[in-house]
Design an enzyme around this catalytic site. Structure first.
Site, mmCIF file in Angstrom:
data_model
loop_
_atom_site.group_PDB
_atom_site.id
_atom_site.type_symbol
_atom_site.label_atom_id
_atom_site.label_comp_id
_atom_site.label_asym_id
_atom_site.label_seq_id
_atom_site.Cartn_x
_atom_site.Cartn_y
_atom_site.Cartn_z
ATOM 1 N N LEU A 1 0.691 -1.334 0.089
ATOM 2 C CA LEU A 1 0.196 0.107 -0.075
ATOM 3 C C LEU A 1 0.882 1.339 0.016
ATOM 4 C CD1 LEU A 1 -2.817 -0.914 2.613
ATOM 5 C CD2 LEU A 1 -2.781 -0.982 -0.020
ATOM 6 N N ASP B 1 5.121 12.075 16.766
ATOM 7 C CA ASP B 1 5.369 12.186 15.087
ATOM 8 C C ASP B 1 4.105 12.637 14.579
ATOM 9 O OD1 ASP B 1 6.838 12.654 12.977
ATOM 10 O OD2 ASP B 1 6.692 10.870 12.292
ATOM 11 N N LYS C 1 2.435 -3.367 8.817
ATOM 12 C CA LYS C 1 3.612 -2.429 8.675
ATOM 13 C C LYS C 1 4.496 -3.460 8.842
ATOM 14 C CE LYS C 1 4.246 1.512 9.455
ATOM 15 N NZ LYS C 1 4.198 3.173 10.109
ATOM 16 N N ALA D 1 10.367 4.153 7.788
ATOM 17 C CA ALA D 1 10.225 3.174 8.794
ATOM 18 C C ALA D 1 9.949 1.599 8.188
ATOM 19 C CB ALA D 1 9.428 3.374 9.949
ATOM 20 N N GLY D 2 9.409 1.534 7.206
ATOM 21 C CA GLY D 2 9.093 0.255 6.551
ATOM 22 C C GLY D 2 8.223 0.216 5.615
ATOM 23 N N THR D 3 7.530 -0.641 5.291
ATOM 24 C CA THR D 3 6.410 -0.935 4.015
ATOM 25 C C THR D 3 5.367 -1.474 4.744
ATOM 26 O OG1 THR D 3 8.324 -1.620 2.428
ATOM 27 C CG2 THR D 3 6.001 -2.005 1.710
ATOM 28 N N VAL D 4 4.073 -0.750 4.164
ATOM 29 C CA VAL D 4 2.708 -1.268 4.831
ATOM 30 C C VAL D 4 1.986 -2.179 3.620
ATOM 31 C CG1 VAL D 4 0.366 -0.284 5.201
ATOM 32 C CG2 VAL D 4 2.545 0.777 6.112
ATOM 33 N N GLY E 1 7.424 3.680 3.576
ATOM 34 C CA GLY E 1 7.832 4.987 4.294
ATOM 35 C C GLY E 1 9.573 4.797 4.857
#
Length: 413
Positions: free
Chosen positions: A15, A130, A36, A20-23, A18
């Site tokens: 989806l 954040d 996530k 921090a990672g992938t969703v 980012g």
């Protein structure tokens, strides 16, 4: 493309990506979920994994209608994943990219939803750290609220805290998104609940104005403005709303409202801003501030955020033009001398549409042009006076003509 996440979940399609990672869009025993999957280097950090496990119960217990709930934490070999509720619609950053700014009632309604989420989190002892448009999701399948705003949900709780661990960052570094960082974080103080209030007030300012109060330019300059500069007022909104924003952007954390107080005040303000159109203000584009003429404004893209769309990426793609908005951007803490230096005249300041911003390159060029015109006019006047004096001194009373202005003061330029 499907992949197993632990023994209970399957990830089907990406989806969003980012820092921090992938969703992923996934499925589990209870239906569709958002997964996530953190970056491999984060999952390989044993200290980080332990911190996630320690925080698991707190994250799972954060149950509120305005919070994207965490359903599970998966630690499987080299994989570390958060399994979360799936929200269909869009994120607030995407809506801002389509519309630039929102009508005041819609902006206040969204901010009130986020404040409700923060109140629940703070009561549970969790600081988000954040808060920004990328982490606010708009549920397109739910009925709209005041001003036509869809319900807003806050996501990514705990991620900033967990990633910002002593083993991953130096004492001279800070992690966050520059536009939304509270001054005390810039100065190296530990983040408390008040940093979320400052960030939410910054988001509300951005929803109304179309830009953040201290953003623009190099991240170091943005950080400096948070500490040294005062927020410029927004014209065209009720004074009570402005005073609320101003208080929550106070440099001193103790001067800001608590989340529950902010939520209550925002809900009370909704009738006062009903029917108000988006603000008719402007700001000097960064290109003009750098001495370049801004090009023509891009036409607004058609808005489609109201319709039911694909699942919301829970992290920003990170491929946008403003890299400073990436989550968890690691930055050096500015020294005291740098903070004292200030960056005055570079912050984007709201003004009437079409009005030049004082301090911009274009403003200085126009001021210089006006100054030269005044010098030329004064010079022409001096030349005429000198010429008249010379003519009177030499004239014997016969008809004569004035000489041309001297070359030093040409008649026109």
């Amino acid at each position: 493309m499907a992949r197993k996440i632990g023994s209970r979940y399957t990830a089907h399609q990406i989806l969003g990506r980012g820092s921090a990672g992938t969703v992923w869009l996934g499925t589990g025993p209870e239906g569709d979920v958002a997964v996530k999957l953190l970056r491999e280097d984060l999952a390989a950090d044993q200290d980080l994994v332990e911190r996630f496990v320690q925080e698991r119960s707190a994250l799972l217990c954060l149950d509120h209608p305005r919070v994207v709930g965490v359903r599970d934490l998966v630690v499987d070999g080299s994989e570390l994943a958060l399994v979360m509720d799936l929200v269909r619609g869009t994120d607030l950053r995407t809506r801002l990219e389509h519309e630039r700014r929102l009508a005041p009632q819609a902006a206040v309604a969204i901010a009130a939803d986020v404040a409700d989420a923060l109140a629940a989190a703070h009561a549970a002892g969790i600081v988000h750290r954040d808060v920004k448009p990328e982490n606010v999701l708009l549920d397109a399948l739910a009925p709209t609220g005041p001003g036509g705003a869809p319900p807003a949900l806050l996501t990514d709780f705990g991620v900033a805290k967990l990633i910002d661990s002593p083993s991953r960052t130096r004492a001279t570094s800070i992690i966050g998104t520059p536009d939304y960082l509270a001054p005390e974080i810039v100065e190296g103080l530990p983040p408390r609940a008040s940093v979320d209030i400052y960030a939410l007030a910054t988001v509300l300012y951005e929803l109304l104005a179309g830009f953040t109060p201290f953003g623009g330019g190099h991240p170091g300059a943005v950080l400096r403005r948070h500490v040294t500069e005062s927020v410029a007022p927004l014209p065209g909104i009720p004074d009570e709303l402005w005073q609320l924003i101003h208080q929550c952007l106070a440099k001193a954390p103790a001067s800001r409202l608590r989340a529950a107080e902010l939520a209550a005040r925002l809900h009370e303000l909704l009738p006062a801003v009903a029917g108000l159109p988006p603000l008719d203000i402007d700001e000097q584009p960064d290109a003009a501030a750098a001495g370049e003429d801004p090009g023509p404004a891009a036409p607004a893209a058609p808005s489609s955020h109201e319709s039911a769309g694909p699942a919301v990426p829970l992290v920003h793609s990170g491929a946008g033009p403003d890299a400073n908005r990436d989550t968890h951007t690691s930055m050096r803490v500015p020294g005291a001398d740098e903070l004292a230096g200030g960056a005055h005249g570079t912050a984007r300041t709201p003004r009437t549409a079409g009005e030049r911003r004082a301090g911009s390159a274009r403003h200085h060029r126009e001021a210089e042009r006006r100054r030269r015109i005044k010098i030329v006019a004064a010079g022409v006047g001096v030349g005429v006076v000198v010429a008249v004096g010379g003519w009177l001194a030499t004239s014997d009373g016969e008809t004569g003509s004035l000489p041309r202005p001297s070359a030093e003061y040409p008649a026109g330029r």
